[in-house]
Motif scaffolding. Sequence first.
Motif, mmCIF file in Angstrom:
data_model
loop_
_atom_site.group_PDB
_atom_site.id
_atom_site.type_symbol
_atom_site.label_atom_id
_atom_site.label_comp_id
_atom_site.label_asym_id
_atom_site.label_seq_id
_atom_site.Cartn_x
_atom_site.Cartn_y
_atom_site.Cartn_z
ATOM 1 N N THR A 151 0.208 -1.433 -0.532
ATOM 2 C CA THR A 151 0.386 -0.074 0.226
ATOM 3 C C THR A 151 1.178 1.241 0.030
ATOM 4 O O THR A 151 1.989 1.283 -0.069
ATOM 5 C CB THR A 151 -1.309 -0.167 1.308
ATOM 6 O OG1 THR A 151 -0.506 0.222 2.289
ATOM 7 C CG2 THR A 151 -2.196 -1.108 1.257
ATOM 8 N N LEU A 177 -4.428 1.574 -2.850
ATOM 9 C CA LEU A 177 -3.720 0.146 -3.469
ATOM 10 C C LEU A 177 -3.451 0.748 -4.903
ATOM 11 O O LEU A 177 -2.418 0.597 -5.442
ATOM 12 C CB LEU A 177 -5.044 0.006 -4.045
ATOM 13 C CG LEU A 177 -5.507 -1.368 -2.665
ATOM 14 C CD1 LEU A 177 -6.894 -1.955 -2.949
ATOM 15 C CD2 LEU A 177 -4.894 -1.376 -1.898
ATOM 16 N N ALA A 210 -8.747 -4.777 -4.500
ATOM 17 C CA ALA A 210 -7.347 -5.336 -4.900
ATOM 18 C C ALA A 210 -7.583 -5.715 -6.412
ATOM 19 O O ALA A 210 -6.029 -5.370 -7.368
ATOM 20 C CB ALA A 210 -6.937 -6.290 -3.855
#
Length: 258
Positions: A151, A177, A210
Amino acid sequence: MGKRVSRFRALLLVVFFAAPAWGSGTEQRVPILLYHRFGLVARNAMTVRTAVFAEQLGYLKSHGYRVIPLRELVAYIRGVGPPTPPHAVVITADDGHQSVYTDLFPLIRQYHVPVTLFIYPSAISRASYALTWNELRTMHGSGLVDIQSHTYWHPNFRTEKKRLLPQAYAKFVAMQLEKSKAMLDKKLGTPVNMLAWPYGIYDDDLIKEAVAAGYVAAFTMVSAPAGPANNAMALPRCLITDQDTGGTFGRLLKRNSR
């Protein structure tokens, strides 16, 4: 009768092409070792003494373990790569502390083993404890070090979800992300499609975000071997501590190898 045969043949084709390209033999499970910091002394639970790390690398070599790139294991787990070799093991290191360059890097060059680093870019070349972009380029240029996302600034998603309104939290997650991927790609020119969940925290919604951001695999902090039976977006890793020496390290490897 002819229609039934045709339908049966069609079903066989679906099953054949849906099967993993590399067959469906006994699934292999591989320990992914997780490190954070190194040093002359273990100042905290996340630090492994450099001498202990050297001993662990020596143990892997002398006991027939083969350290493979994380990407190879992920390809196998996703069904797009061949099975891993016998006695395979993977090494990863999170956060991007200076000791990765000063302590880990010389040893992996000595033993010629690959490592994947999970980096949160906000600290790089800014925080006193962190690596610099030039150091990351040097390691990446060695061919032994792959660099992936942790991250953008290593948030606690559980805390942020409680603190922020739903719309603000969604934007926050997307930023963490996407910005990490974009910066690592821009600074290092490396494809970034793997993610280490900060603090090992994830849920179904985070996994969906994600995947949408382009990640194909993500990793937790659960001590277990990783294989095709696992969710590729929540793959386990074994946290290595300074206490994992000699027989203790050997038993950890055996417990997490299949």
